[in-house]
Design an enzyme around this catalytic site. Structure first.
Site, PDB file in Angstrom:
ATOM      1  N   LYS A  26       0.829  -1.206   0.000  1.00 29.45           N
ATOM      2  CA  LYS A  26       0.000   0.000   0.000  1.00 29.45           C
ATOM      3  C   LYS A  26       0.865   1.258   0.000  1.00 29.45           C
ATOM      4  CE  LYS A  26      -2.801   0.821   3.708  1.00 29.45           C
ATOM      5  NZ  LYS A  26      -2.625   2.129   4.383  1.00 29.45           N
ATOM      6  N   SER A  27       1.875   1.289   0.856  1.00 28.60           N
ATOM      7  CA  SER A  27       2.726   2.486   0.946  1.00 28.60           C
ATOM      8  C   SER A  27       3.410   2.762  -0.387  1.00 28.60           C
ATOM      9  CB  SER A  27       3.794   2.285   2.028  1.00 28.60           C
ATOM     10  OG  SER A  27       3.194   2.140   3.285  1.00 28.60           O
ATOM     11  N   GLY A  99      -4.936   7.904   5.532  1.00 29.41           N
ATOM     12  CA  GLY A  99      -4.019   8.846   6.168  1.00 29.41           C
ATOM     13  C   GLY A  99      -2.800   9.128   5.313  1.00 29.41           C
ATOM     14  N   ARG A 127      -8.315  12.122  12.568  1.00 24.69           N
ATOM     15  CA  ARG A 127      -6.898  11.856  12.856  1.00 24.69           C
ATOM     16  C   ARG A 127      -6.082  13.149  12.932  1.00 24.69           C
ATOM     17  NH1 ARG A 127      -5.414   6.817   9.118  1.00 24.69           N
ATOM     18  NH2 ARG A 127      -3.417   7.004  10.204  1.00 24.69           N
ATOM     19  N   ASP A 320       2.159  -1.228  11.917  1.00 22.04           N
ATOM     20  CA  ASP A 320       0.826  -1.610  11.427  1.00 22.04           C
ATOM     21  C   ASP A 320       0.477  -3.065  11.720  1.00 22.04           C
ATOM     22  OD1 ASP A 320       0.567   0.948  10.479  1.00 22.04           O
ATOM     23  OD2 ASP A 320       1.293   0.449   8.472  1.00 22.04           O
ATOM     24  N   LYS A 347      -4.484   5.744  14.837  1.00 20.83           N
ATOM     25  CA  LYS A 347      -4.585   5.130  13.504  1.00 20.83           C
ATOM     26  C   LYS A 347      -6.054   5.155  13.070  1.00 20.83           C
ATOM     27  CE  LYS A 347      -0.164   4.195  13.225  1.00 20.83           C
ATOM     28  NZ  LYS A 347       0.695   4.916  12.267  1.00 20.83           N
ATOM     29  N   ARG A 392      -7.361  -3.383   9.684  1.00 21.89           N
ATOM     30  CA  ARG A 392      -6.368  -4.305  10.257  1.00 21.89           C
ATOM     31  C   ARG A 392      -6.934  -5.050  11.469  1.00 21.89           C
ATOM     32  NH1 ARG A 392      -2.428  -3.652   6.837  1.00 21.89           N
ATOM     33  NH2 ARG A 392      -1.934  -1.553   6.124  1.00 21.89           N
TER      34      ARG A 392
HETATM   35  O1  SPQ Z   1      -2.688   5.455   5.377  1.00 26.62           O
HETATM   36  P1  SPQ Z   1      -3.015   5.134   6.796  1.00 26.62           P
HETATM   37  O2  SPQ Z   1      -4.487   5.136   7.013  1.00 26.62           O
HETATM   38  O3  SPQ Z   1      -2.305   6.017   7.787  1.00 26.62           O
HETATM   39  O4  SPQ Z   1      -2.488   3.623   7.010  1.00 26.62           O
HETATM   40  C1  SPQ Z   1      -1.734   2.919   8.005  1.00 26.62           C
HETATM   41  C2  SPQ Z   1      -2.286   1.450   7.975  1.00 26.62           C
HETATM   42  O5  SPQ Z   1      -2.350   0.759   8.985  1.00 26.62           O
HETATM   43  O6  SPQ Z   1      -2.599   1.011   6.863  1.00 26.62           O
HETATM   44  C3  SPQ Z   1      -1.824   3.497   9.422  1.00 26.62           C
HETATM   45  F1  SPQ Z   1      -2.940   3.480   9.959  1.00 26.62           F
HETATM   46  O7  SPQ Z   1      -0.344   2.808   7.624  1.00 26.62           O
HETATM   47  C4  SPQ Z   1       0.607   3.899   7.673  1.00 26.62           C
HETATM   48  C5  SPQ Z   1       1.661   3.619   8.707  1.00 26.62           C
HETATM   49  O8  SPQ Z   1       1.118   3.402   9.973  1.00 26.62           O
HETATM   50  C6  SPQ Z   1       1.228   4.019   6.304  1.00 26.62           C
HETATM   51  C7  SPQ Z   1       2.492   4.810   6.299  1.00 26.62           C
HETATM   52  C8  SPQ Z   1       3.077   5.275   5.018  1.00 26.62           C
HETATM   53  O9  SPQ Z   1       2.745   4.714   3.946  1.00 26.62           O
HETATM   54  O10 SPQ Z   1       3.913   6.187   5.054  1.00 26.62           O
HETATM   55  C9  SPQ Z   1       3.182   5.113   7.454  1.00 26.62           C
HETATM   56  C10 SPQ Z   1       2.695   4.733   8.797  1.00 26.62           C
HETATM   57  O11 SPQ Z   1       2.104   5.861   9.425  1.00 26.62           O
HETATM   58  P2  SPQ Z   1       2.936   6.923  10.306  1.00 26.62           P
HETATM   59  O12 SPQ Z   1       1.859   7.768  10.938  1.00 26.62           O
HETATM   60  O13 SPQ Z   1       3.687   6.119  11.302  1.00 26.62           O
HETATM   61  O14 SPQ Z   1       3.793   7.695   9.418  1.00 26.62           O
END
Ligand code: SPQ
Length: 442
Positions: A26-27, A99, A127, A320, A347, A392
């Site tokens: 996803k990232s 997010g 959030r 995650d 989250k 999740r």
């Molecule tokens: O996109 P979203 O909703 O924030 O997704 C999450 C997930 O569990 O799918 C967090 F809720 O993943 C984030 C992860 O926790 C994805 C991410 C990224 O792609 O850069 C980074 C992480 O968040 P953070 O707040 O630690 O930077």
């Protein structure tokens, strides 16, 4: 008007066996659309995750005039508009549950010549966004939140951004990436220091697009004035999706499962380290590089897990995966203690509270703390738990049924489609006795 709800019913017991390829990361998928859109030329992405979150990013860039073909069988072609080629969207950009879309795009959009408004669903609009708006403002961005520091975000164009150095108070790849993307449009050098390593997909992908950046210890810097040149991106399978099956395979009896082509970027592999330290029989095979990211096949077999005091340095590397790691802890012998993970509370849901509620309901001694949880392993009962719209959490409780004494029913699972639309089918194919049940709710 009602919106339909989705429930999972998972019969207890069973084994996970066979081979499986979980969907794309996803990232990395989000970043492929963002960087491809501001690159020059046509970028081709394979293995793209066609899930709601990444489609929110894709749709938003289309709304800013970028021609994007696909996704068709994971293939996407992005006709890059260049750093200055995006156009004003006619309406607010709705980023749904994502997010990553909101925080990364805020940085990218702060440097454009037009205004944008970013909004999302109920969860996303709760959030915290000050973590990005504060440093962006100190770069000169004009960006407004609600009084609570949340979305909708209003970003005003034509701000003159200047590079800053920012010492990040939280280890967050989203904050880091947001500022690096703003840095592409800011005068001089933009740099961030991370308190602990976080996923570095943005940095690796900048390299793939030929854009220079530097790392000096914990400091990462980028300067404006470069260009991104279109490239090909192969998205590996998402280790965060694989994690459900790693835990499922470990806790279910008589299991032997191979997960193919999983991304094992060292900033993401905390789940492997934690499961191994808990005693999991987990093999990493055929490690190889694919387009700037390491991938491997993972083999998991039934394991006797023991409780673990989770080392805090592993927290950002497994952030995650804690919902499903809590399920592993519930099935382990002895106590597991997590600290240093307060981020879990902000989250898609409060992942500490929601998991503790569900586990307690299933008969587990799970004690939430401000920054983590204490879980004593023990017998799991069947029962009905609430995922609170968090993808999740829904998938984590589905795996718990493999070890529970009765069926587990999970409410509010619709958002599994934000990261893993094929979850039910793939899980059934390797032995989870899961059914998705549609309902109607007012
Ligand atoms: O996109 P979203 O909703 O924030 O997704 C999450 C997930 O569990 O799918 C967090 F809720 O993943 C984030 C992860 O926790 C994805 C991410 C990224 O792609 O850069 C980074 C992480 O968040 P953070 O707040 O630690 O930077």
């Amino acid at each position: 008007m009602g919106h339909s709800s989705l429930m999972f019913r998972v019969q207890s017991g069973g084994s996970l066996r066979g081979e499986l390829r979980v969907p794309g990361d996803k990232s990395i998928s989000h970043r492929s659309i963002m960087l491809g859109s501001i690159a020059e030329g046509i970028s081709e992405v394979s293995g793209f995750l066609a899930a709601a979150d990444c489609l929110s990013t894709l749709t938003a860039f289309r709304a800013m005039g970028v021609e994007i073909e696909g996704p068709t069988d994971g293939l996407v072609r992005i006709h890059g508009a260049g750093l200055r080629g995006l156009r004003a969207p006619v309406a607010p950009l709705d980023l749904g549950n994502s997010g990553t879309s909101m925080r990364l795009m805020s940085g990218l959009l702060a440097g454009q010549s037009f205004d944008t408004e970013l909004t999302g669903d109920e969860s996303l609009n709760r959030r915290p966004m000050r973590r990005i708006t504060e440093p962006l403002r100190s770069m000169g961005a004009q960006i407004e939140t609600t009084a609570a520091g949340t979305a909708p975000l209003k970003i005003h164009g034509n701000a003159l951004l200047r590079g800053i150095h920012y010492d990040m108070p939280v280890a967050s790849a989203q904050v880091k990436s947001c500022l690096l993307l703003a840095g592409l449009y800011a005068s001089g050098m933009t740099s961030v220091t991370e308190p602990a390593p976080t996923r570095d997909h943005t940095e690796r992908m900048l390299t793939s697009f030929g854009y220079p950046w530097q790392r000096d210890g914990k400091r990462i810097s980028v300067a404006s004035g470069g260009r991104l040149i279109a490239t090909q991106i192969d998205v590996p399978s998402d280790i965060s999706s694989a994690a459900f099956f790693l835990v499922g395979g470990a806790i279910a009896s008589n299991s032997d499962l191979v997960l193919r082509h999983v991304g094992i970027n060292p900033t993401r592999t905390g789940v492997i380290d934690i499961l191994r330290q808990m005693g999991a029989d987990l093999e990493v095979r055929n490690s190889r590089m694919m387009g700037g990211e390491p991938v491997a096949d993972l083999r998991i077999r039934t394991s006797r897990l023991k409780g673990l005091v989770i080392p805090e340095h592993l927290v950002p590397l497994a952030i995650d995966e804690f919902p499903v790691l809590f399920v592993a802890a519930a099935c382990a012998e002895g106590e597991t203690v997590l600290t240093g993970a307060e981020e879990l509370r902000v989250k898609e849901s409060d992942r500490i509270q929601v998991m503790a509620d569900g586990l307690q309901h299933l008969g587990i001694d799970a004690v939430p703390t401000p920054d983590g949880m204490r879980i004593s392993g023990g017998p799991l009962r069947g029962g009905r738990v609430d995922a609170r719209g968090d993808h999740r959490i829904a998938m984590a409780f589905a795996m718990a049924a493999l070890r529970a004494r009765g069926a587990i029913e999970i409410d509010d699972c619709r958002n599994v489609s934000t990261s893993f639309p094929e979850f039910v089918d793939l899980a059934r194919a390797v032995g989870l006795n899961i059914t998705a049940i549609e309902g109607e709710r007012l």
